[in-house]
Design a protein around this motif. Structure first.
Motif, PDB file in Angstrom:
ATOM      1  N   LEU A   1       0.823  -1.213   0.000  1.00  0.00           N
ATOM      2  CA  LEU A   1       0.000   0.000   0.000  1.00  0.00           C
ATOM      3  C   LEU A   1       0.856   1.262   0.000  1.00  0.00           C
ATOM      4  O   LEU A   1       0.566   2.211  -0.722  1.00  0.00           O
ATOM      5  N   ARG A   2       1.921   1.269   0.811  1.00  0.00           N
ATOM      6  CA  ARG A   2       2.739   2.480   0.899  1.00  0.00           C
ATOM      7  C   ARG A   2       3.371   2.807  -0.449  1.00  0.00           C
ATOM      8  O   ARG A   2       3.548   3.995  -0.794  1.00  0.00           O
ATOM      9  N   GLU A   3       3.698   1.774  -1.236  1.00  0.00           N
ATOM     10  CA  GLU A   3       4.353   1.997  -2.516  1.00  0.00           C
ATOM     11  C   GLU A   3       3.497   2.835  -3.468  1.00  0.00           C
ATOM     12  O   GLU A   3       4.029   3.490  -4.366  1.00  0.00           O
ATOM     13  N   ARG A   4       2.199   2.813  -3.266  1.00  0.00           N
ATOM     14  CA  ARG A   4       1.304   3.558  -4.140  1.00  0.00           C
ATOM     15  C   ARG A   4       1.451   5.070  -3.962  1.00  0.00           C
ATOM     16  O   ARG A   4       0.988   5.836  -4.813  1.00  0.00           O
ATOM     17  N   PHE A   5       2.051   5.487  -2.851  1.00  0.00           N
ATOM     18  CA  PHE A   5       2.238   6.915  -2.594  1.00  0.00           C
ATOM     19  C   PHE A   5       3.660   7.384  -2.880  1.00  0.00           C
ATOM     20  O   PHE A   5       3.923   8.588  -2.911  1.00  0.00           O
ATOM     21  N   GLU A   6       4.584   6.440  -3.068  1.00  0.00           N
ATOM     22  CA  GLU A   6       5.990   6.791  -3.000  1.00  0.00           C
ATOM     23  C   GLU A   6       6.583   7.351  -4.288  1.00  0.00           C
ATOM     24  O   GLU A   6       7.779   7.606  -4.351  1.00  0.00           O
ATOM     25  N   ASP A   7       5.754   7.584  -5.315  1.00  0.00           N
ATOM     26  CA  ASP A   7       6.254   8.301  -6.474  1.00  0.00           C
ATOM     27  C   ASP A   7       6.413   9.780  -6.166  1.00  0.00           C
ATOM     28  O   ASP A   7       7.265  10.463  -6.736  1.00  0.00           O
ATOM     29  N   SER A   8       5.593  10.289  -5.216  1.00  0.00           N
ATOM     30  CA  SER A   8       5.597  11.728  -4.950  1.00  0.00           C
ATOM     31  C   SER A   8       5.627  12.079  -3.464  1.00  0.00           C
ATOM     32  O   SER A   8       5.641  13.257  -3.109  1.00  0.00           O
ATOM     33  N   LEU A   9       5.628  11.081  -2.597  1.00  0.00           N
ATOM     34  CA  LEU A   9       5.627  11.315  -1.156  1.00  0.00           C
ATOM     35  C   LEU A   9       6.693  10.471  -0.483  1.00  0.00           C
ATOM     36  O   LEU A   9       6.964   9.344  -0.896  1.00  0.00           O
ATOM     37  N   SER A  10       7.267  11.009   0.567  1.00  0.00           N
ATOM     38  CA  SER A  10       8.161  10.247   1.425  1.00  0.00           C
ATOM     39  C   SER A  10       7.321   9.634   2.531  1.00  0.00           C
ATOM     40  O   SER A  10       6.675  10.361   3.291  1.00  0.00           O
ATOM     41  N   THR A  11       7.284   8.319   2.611  1.00  0.00           N
ATOM     42  CA  THR A  11       6.446   7.663   3.621  1.00  0.00           C
ATOM     43  C   THR A  11       7.251   7.407   4.895  1.00  0.00           C
ATOM     44  O   THR A  11       8.449   7.154   4.862  1.00  0.00           O
ATOM     45  N   LEU A  12       6.539   7.491   6.014  1.00  0.00           N
ATOM     46  CA  LEU A  12       7.129   7.207   7.317  1.00  0.00           C
ATOM     47  C   LEU A  12       6.191   6.295   8.082  1.00  0.00           C
ATOM     48  O   LEU A  12       5.001   6.613   8.238  1.00  0.00           O
ATOM     49  N   THR A  13       6.705   5.163   8.529  1.00  0.00           N
ATOM     50  CA  THR A  13       5.952   4.265   9.400  1.00  0.00           C
ATOM     51  C   THR A  13       6.727   4.054  10.687  1.00  0.00           C
ATOM     52  O   THR A  13       7.937   4.284  10.742  1.00  0.00           O
TER      53      THR A  13
ATOM     54  N   ALA B   1      -7.748  -0.451  -3.047  1.00  0.00           N
ATOM     55  CA  ALA B   1      -6.542   0.363  -2.902  1.00  0.00           C
ATOM     56  C   ALA B   1      -6.412   1.441  -3.975  1.00  0.00           C
ATOM     57  O   ALA B   1      -6.021   2.575  -3.680  1.00  0.00           O
ATOM     58  N   ASP B   2      -6.728   1.129  -5.226  1.00  0.00           N
ATOM     59  CA  ASP B   2      -6.602   2.128  -6.296  1.00  0.00           C
ATOM     60  C   ASP B   2      -7.534   3.310  -6.039  1.00  0.00           C
ATOM     61  O   ASP B   2      -7.123   4.477  -6.123  1.00  0.00           O
TER      62      ASP B   2
ATOM     63  N   ARG C   1      -4.958  11.071  -2.469  1.00  0.00           N
ATOM     64  CA  ARG C   1      -4.119  11.979  -3.262  1.00  0.00           C
ATOM     65  C   ARG C   1      -4.875  13.272  -3.588  1.00  0.00           C
ATOM     66  O   ARG C   1      -4.312  14.369  -3.501  1.00  0.00           O
ATOM     67  N   ASN C   2      -6.126  13.131  -3.968  1.00  0.00           N
ATOM     68  CA  ASN C   2      -6.921  14.316  -4.283  1.00  0.00           C
ATOM     69  C   ASN C   2      -7.047  15.219  -3.060  1.00  0.00           C
ATOM     70  O   ASN C   2      -6.938  16.453  -3.168  1.00  0.00           O
ATOM     71  N   HIS C   3      -7.263  14.622  -1.889  1.00  0.00           N
ATOM     72  CA  HIS C   3      -7.345  15.394  -0.647  1.00  0.00           C
ATOM     73  C   HIS C   3      -6.040  16.161  -0.409  1.00  0.00           C
ATOM     74  O   HIS C   3      -6.068  17.345  -0.020  1.00  0.00           O
ATOM     75  N   LEU C   4      -4.920  15.514  -0.651  1.00  0.00           N
ATOM     76  CA  LEU C   4      -3.627  16.165  -0.425  1.00  0.00           C
ATOM     77  C   LEU C   4      -3.358  17.262  -1.450  1.00  0.00           C
ATOM     78  O   LEU C   4      -2.728  18.275  -1.137  1.00  0.00           O
ATOM     79  N   VAL C   5      -3.837  17.078  -2.674  1.00  0.00           N
ATOM     80  CA  VAL C   5      -3.693  18.120  -3.693  1.00  0.00           C
ATOM     81  C   VAL C   5      -4.564  19.325  -3.341  1.00  0.00           C
ATOM     82  O   VAL C   5      -4.101  20.481  -3.354  1.00  0.00           O
ATOM     83  N   VAL C   6      -5.822  19.073  -3.019  1.00  0.00           N
ATOM     84  CA  VAL C   6      -6.760  20.162  -2.703  1.00  0.00           C
ATOM     85  C   VAL C   6      -6.243  21.026  -1.559  1.00  0.00           C
ATOM     86  O   VAL C   6      -6.424  22.253  -1.550  1.00  0.00           O
ATOM     87  N   HIS C   7      -5.563  20.390  -0.606  1.00  0.00           N
ATOM     88  CA  HIS C   7      -5.115  21.124   0.576  1.00  0.00           C
ATOM     89  C   HIS C   7      -3.622  21.445   0.557  1.00  0.00           C
ATOM     90  O   HIS C   7      -3.037  21.770   1.596  1.00  0.00           O
ATOM     91  N   GLY C   8      -3.037  21.404  -0.633  1.00  0.00           N
ATOM     92  CA  GLY C   8      -1.704  21.956  -0.833  1.00  0.00           C
ATOM     93  C   GLY C   8      -0.538  21.118  -0.390  1.00  0.00           C
ATOM     94  O   GLY C   8       0.616  21.603  -0.427  1.00  0.00           O
ATOM     95  N   VAL C   9      -0.772  19.862   0.008  1.00  0.00           N
ATOM     96  CA  VAL C   9       0.351  19.004   0.379  1.00  0.00           C
ATOM     97  C   VAL C   9       1.085  18.543  -0.877  1.00  0.00           C
ATOM     98  O   VAL C   9       2.317  18.481  -0.904  1.00  0.00           O
ATOM     99  N   LEU C  10       0.326  18.210  -1.909  1.00  0.00           N
ATOM    100  CA  LEU C  10       0.883  17.828  -3.207  1.00  0.00           C
ATOM    101  C   LEU C  10       0.499  18.869  -4.238  1.00  0.00           C
ATOM    102  O   LEU C  10      -0.586  19.476  -4.151  1.00  0.00           O
TER     103      LEU C  10
END
Length: 273
Positions: A45-57, A250-251, A258-267
């Protein structure tokens, strides 16, 4: 991508293991897993974000590589641990995505450190306290009375729909098998005693609440109450899906986050092709 494992000492000296993935310098997304689970919850699941985000667990106390004395931990304890890891990494702002008990911890982090959480996603979780609607007695008994060797199958049926092609043996969501009974019981208390019901109005991070509407582990009314009490929160429910909807869909769920993060300026806004 390969994960980098970190050792971080919490404020009380407890030795924590954390994992980083994704591109260096990208915005950070903290992924908080469910009760009695290590970072392995996020496998696939984390890999789906890692093209544009640094993940931390983070392996919660009593899971994975974070082992030590078992005490009366709380969701506040675990939120402090997340803050300590972020501080160690000099991260002053991060998006936080919490599922199940991880959503409870995420609430506490957003309440106690509003400046640290740039955006919040709460999935299949509960506010606790007087706002919470607990799972039915039938569901609790089905878990408690499972025959030896049948526990994972019972949990699997509560997490996934019959259409899901996976098996209990292949799921990463059904608990860390290395935990002792004392550690597992401590986690059960952490989740069960969570109460953010009187504090949800203090959350300032833009919040997205996600839930499967056939979730018997954490009934969907909990999502409705979170969305009602967190200022400006958005709510998306997934008809017919259960506690593990975020993996089964997951998709779709990744796109929603991702849309939530774009709308609120994270991405940034996706480039037009």
């Amino acid at each position: 991508m390969t994960l980098t494992t970190l050792t971080v000492f919490a404020r009380d000296g407890f030795e924590l293991r954390a994992q980083r993935g994704g591109p260096k310098g990208a915005p950070t997304l903290v992924l908080l897993q469910g009760q009695a689970n290590s970072h392995r919850w996020w496998t696939g699941l984390r890999e789906r974000f890692e093209d544009s985000l640094s993940t931390l667990t983070i392996d919660y106390r009593g899971t994975g590589g974070s082992r030590g004395p078992v005490e009366e931990w709380t969701t506040d304890t675990f939120a402090d641990d997340v803050a300590d890891v972020l501080g160690y990494l000099n991260i002053t702002s991060a998006a936080v995505y919490g599922t199940s008990m991880g959503g409870r911890i995420a609430q506490k982090l957003a309440i106690s450190r509003p400046g640290l959480v740039s955006a919040l996603v709460l999935a299949c979780t509960s506010p606790g306290g007087e706002l919470a609607v607990e799972r039915s007695t039938e569901t609790r008994l089905s878990i408690a009375r499972a025959e030896p060797g049948e526990g994972r199958r019972v949990l699997h049926d509560l997490f996934y729909t019959p259409q899901w092609p996976g098996t209990p043996e292949r799921s990463h969501l059904l608990g860390d098998p290395t935990m002792s009974r004392a550690e597992a019981r401590a986690h059960l208390r952490v989740s069960g005693r969570h109460d953010a019901s009187a504090e949800l109005g203090q959350i300032t991070a833009p919040t997205l609440v996600l839930h499967g509407d056939d979730d018997l582990m954490t009934p969907v009314v909990n999502a409705e109450r979170l969305a009602e009490h967190i200022p400006g929160a958005d709510l998306t429910t997934y008809p017919g899906y259960r506690h593990g909807f975020f993996e089964e869909l997951a998709d779709e769920v990744t796109a929603e986050i991702r849309n939530h993060l774009v709308v609120h300026g994270v991405l940034p806004e996706p480039a037009l092709v």
